[in-house]
Scaffold this motif. Structure first.
Motif, mmCIF file in Angstrom:
data_model
loop_
_atom_site.group_PDB
_atom_site.id
_atom_site.type_symbol
_atom_site.label_atom_id
_atom_site.label_comp_id
_atom_site.label_asym_id
_atom_site.label_seq_id
_atom_site.Cartn_x
_atom_site.Cartn_y
_atom_site.Cartn_z
ATOM 1 N N GLY A 8 -0.718 8.916 3.933
ATOM 2 C CA GLY A 8 -1.358 7.651 3.593
ATOM 3 C C GLY A 8 -1.705 6.833 4.814
ATOM 4 N N GLY A 51 -0.165 2.539 -3.437
ATOM 5 C CA GLY A 51 -1.401 3.274 -3.165
ATOM 6 C C GLY A 51 -1.324 4.706 -3.678
ATOM 7 N N THR A 81 -4.657 8.404 6.694
ATOM 8 C CA THR A 81 -5.923 8.171 5.996
ATOM 9 C C THR A 81 -6.331 6.705 6.066
ATOM 10 O OG1 THR A 81 -5.370 9.965 4.465
ATOM 11 C CG2 THR A 81 -7.120 8.464 3.793
ATOM 12 N N TYR A 82 -5.385 5.822 5.850
ATOM 13 C CA TYR A 82 -5.659 4.385 5.773
ATOM 14 C C TYR A 82 -6.134 3.820 7.110
ATOM 15 C CZ TYR A 82 -4.823 -0.441 4.160
ATOM 16 O OH TYR A 82 -4.964 -1.750 3.790
ATOM 17 N N THR A 83 -5.554 4.332 8.202
ATOM 18 C CA THR A 83 -5.893 3.806 9.533
ATOM 19 C C THR A 83 -7.013 4.579 10.224
ATOM 20 O OG1 THR A 83 -4.207 5.210 10.566
ATOM 21 C CG2 THR A 83 -3.533 3.002 9.864
ATOM 22 N N GLN A 138 0.828 -1.205 0.000
ATOM 23 C CA GLN A 138 0.000 0.000 0.000
ATOM 24 C C GLN A 138 0.867 1.262 0.000
ATOM 25 O OE1 GLN A 138 -3.217 -0.736 -0.186
ATOM 26 N NE2 GLN A 138 -3.871 1.386 -0.464
#
Length: 645
Positions: A426, A176, A429-431, A172
């Protein structure tokens, strides 16, 4: 700045030097090709931004590993084997993105050994490159966020995140669209690059001397003229470069000795340069890289950010300008003799070629509303055309290649930092960490905006210590700004708030990088220069609090509200400047200075109309006393002859 780079850079020869120059020239050429969409125009090929960014980042890292040694003891005449390994790894990782990104989008969830190896390679290279250009603090922060992405599921309460395996996280981070090759690097590779390229050609054709001559002709003959020249010149340089330390290094070697020569003490001269250069980072129309990233994060045109930021920036410089003027009056520091100053009319006539590209830039940004990177290229094109009109400003092939390579050098720090920041964005945002932290801050502040703003200002200043403005803003925009928005602050003002306090970390002890540079040039004690800088920048520390509680200051409101907010802010900053400097037609005693500071704060603090009335009454009483009862002592003025003798 060039001198600093010369010390840090390797002195290569032969094929290594040739390879580095090729890469240095290739980066800006690639940037221009992508911005103007040359593949689409010539071959009807549509490229994803990540395909350009793969080449851009790998080439930038290649140039960095060729140029900057790993440690101070590393060789500076050749490239060691481990840097060649990093270079090969970066190029492989970058070319994989460039060649196969359309296919990657369709199979992004598929984890393969090749993707893991390339992902680990580019992540390690990014961390090492970050260490070389920004130091360990930023590396530690990025590593902490990577570890949170992997082990966040072990955190308690609102900070708990979903479990992610190492292969999934590496995949990712690498592929990503919101991670390494996300919006932060995209802004660096397009918008910031275009303005760095424009700035290099502007200064490389003589624009720096023109800006200095204009400032001297406008300000030089007035009392305290050299300090006022410093404010104007550093502001103009700063808005183009967006680097506080770089401004001090480039401009301070001229302005600081000039201020000392005409009577300013060394620590005061250094503080003026540090404050002015830092202020350039918040001054439209360019404001450095962070402002363009802000516009992208907010989803608004850049000109809206610039319009909102113009009043706070002018008030910042007004506060500094008033203190400089009051210091000159108190110490009898005259301006420079008229015969030593350039004539404004002649300066403008001889330097008209530098006015045209700046006007083109402003017109493209604020009238045509073009994308910032396109506006910068139009300005660059107009500069190249008008520079052809004179032999001394024409950029020959050798000079053009040198300017292109300097553009790559100027892009190294911001590109690497934006890549590292992309990892942080990233992960946040992802977590879901951004939302969790925002709620925690609101809860910790008890729903009180003033308390939250104070916490945010302190956190912004601490996080910004020793880190570039761009990185500081990116982190705070995803960690702190959402909490202020949740309490009702307009998003653009919340982002400006954290941007300003992150920028002021260059002035705030103990890690005040702009002040370090200025004090070194001035030969002044560091802490004495730092505290003087805080006094000169006092308006900057107060203005963000004013506009989050009174948005009319930045043109958000009815005309009468805007006019009243501007009046309050101007009066408050003027009174604060008098109180901090301790002079108004005569030296003030401590009680009068305290009253001035109290009056200035009372006019703008958000506790109702009564505090404003009290502040205005104090101001009126002080003015009445000063003009009617106070005796102005005779002060001896310092002439240039006495100083030189």
């Amino acid at each position: 700045m060039d001198g600093e780079k010369a010390v840090r850079f390797r002195t290569l020869q032969g094929s290594s030097l040739f390879f580095r120059r090729v890469i240095g020239v290739a980066v800006p050429i690639l940037g221009v090709i992508f911005i103007v969409d040359l593949p689409g125009f010539l071959f009807r090929i549509s490229l994803f931004p990540q395909q350009f960014l793969g080449l851009f980042l790998s080439f930038i890292m290649t140039y960095l590993f060729l140029s900057i040694p790993a440690t101070s003891k590393s060789t500076r005449v050749s490239v060691p084997w481990y840097d060649w390994l990093l270079i090969i790894g970066c190029l492989c990782s970058g070319f994989y993105i460039t060649l196969f990104y359309p296919e990657i989008l369709l199979t992004i969830g598929v984890i393969t050994p090749l993707r893991i190896v390339l992902g680990l390679t580019i992540i390690v290279a990014t961390l090492e490159a970050t260490r070389r250009v920004a130091g360990w603090p930023l590396v530690v922060i990025v590593l902490a966020f990577i570890l949170y992405g992997r082990f966040g599921y072990l955190m308690p309460g609102v900070f708990e995140a979903k479990a992610v395996s190492w292969p999934r996280l590496v995949n990712q981070l690498y592929l990503g669209s919101d991670f390494l090759f996300g919006i932060a690097l995209q802004i660096a590779g397009m918008v910031v690059f275009a303005f760095v390229l424009f700035g290099q050609f502007l200064f490389g054709t003589g624009g720096a001397n023109f800006l200095l001559d204009v400032a001297q002709s406008l300000m030089g003959r007035y009392r305290g003229g050299p300090a006022k020249i410093t404010i104007a010149t550093s502001a103009l340089f700063g808005t183009l470069s967006g680097s506080a330390v770089g401004n001090v290094a480039a401009v301070g070697v001229v302005t600081i000795p000039l201020m000392k020569q005409t009577g300013y003490k060394a620590h005061f001269a250094g503080a003026v340069e540090a404050v002015s250069s830092t202020g350039g980072c918040i001054l439209p129309p360019i404001m450095g890289a962070a402002a363009f990233i802000m516009a992208s994060f907010l989803g608004v045109p850049y000109y809206q950010v610039a319009l909102v930021a113009i009043v706070p920036a002018l008030l910042y410089f007004m506060g500094e300008f008033l203190q400089v003027d009051l210091r000159a009056a108190k110490e009898g520091i005259k301006g420079l003799p008229r015969e030593q100053l350039p004539v404004l009319r002649q300066t403008l006539i001889s330097g008209w070629i530098y006015i045209i590209p700046v006007l083109v830039l402003v017109y493209c940004l604020f009238a045509l509303f073009l994308r910032p990177e396109v506006a910068a290229l139009y300005s660059l094109g107009s500069l190249i055309l008008v520079a052809l009109c004179r032999r001394e400003t024409r950029a020959g092939l050798k000079n053009t290649l040198n300017l292109l390579e300097k553009t790559t050098q100027g892009m190294m720090e911001v590109a690497i930092i934006c890549a590292a920041a992309g990892i942080v964005i990233g992960v946040v945002t992802y977590t879901g960490l951004g939302l969790s932290l925002s709620r925690a801050l609101v809860t910790f502040g008890g729903g009180n905006l003033l308390l939250l703003a104070i916490f945010t200002a302190i956190a912004s200043t601490i996080l910004g210590m020793g880190m570039p403005v761009t990185a500081t803003y990116i982190f705070l925009s995803v960690l702190a700004a959402p909490a202020m928005v949740e309490l009702g602050v307009p998003p653009i003002l919340a982002h400006l708030f954290v941007f300003y306090y992150g920028t002021y970390s260059f002035l705030t002890p103990p890690v005040c990088m702009a002040t370090y540079a200025a004090a070194s040039i001035a030969g002044a004690p560091l802490m004495k220069t730092a505290w003087q800088g805080i006094k000169l920048a006092v308006a900057g520390y107060i203005i963000p609090f004013i506009f989050i509680f009174n948005p009319a200051l930045v043109f958000m409101g009815e005309p009468l509200q805007i006019a009243w907010a501007l009046f309050d802010a101007i009066l408050a900053i003027a009174v604060l400047a008098v109180g901090v400097e301790g002079y108004f037609r005569r030296s003030l005693n401590m009680a009068e200075r305290v009253l001035c500071v109290v009056a200035g704060l009372s006019i703008v603090i958000p506790i109702g109309w009564m505090s404003r009335v009290i502040g205005l009454i104090i101001v009126c009483l002080l003015l009445f006393y000063n003009y009617c009862f106070a005796v102005k002592p005779k002060t001896a003025t310092k002439s240039l002859e006495n100083i030189s003798s």
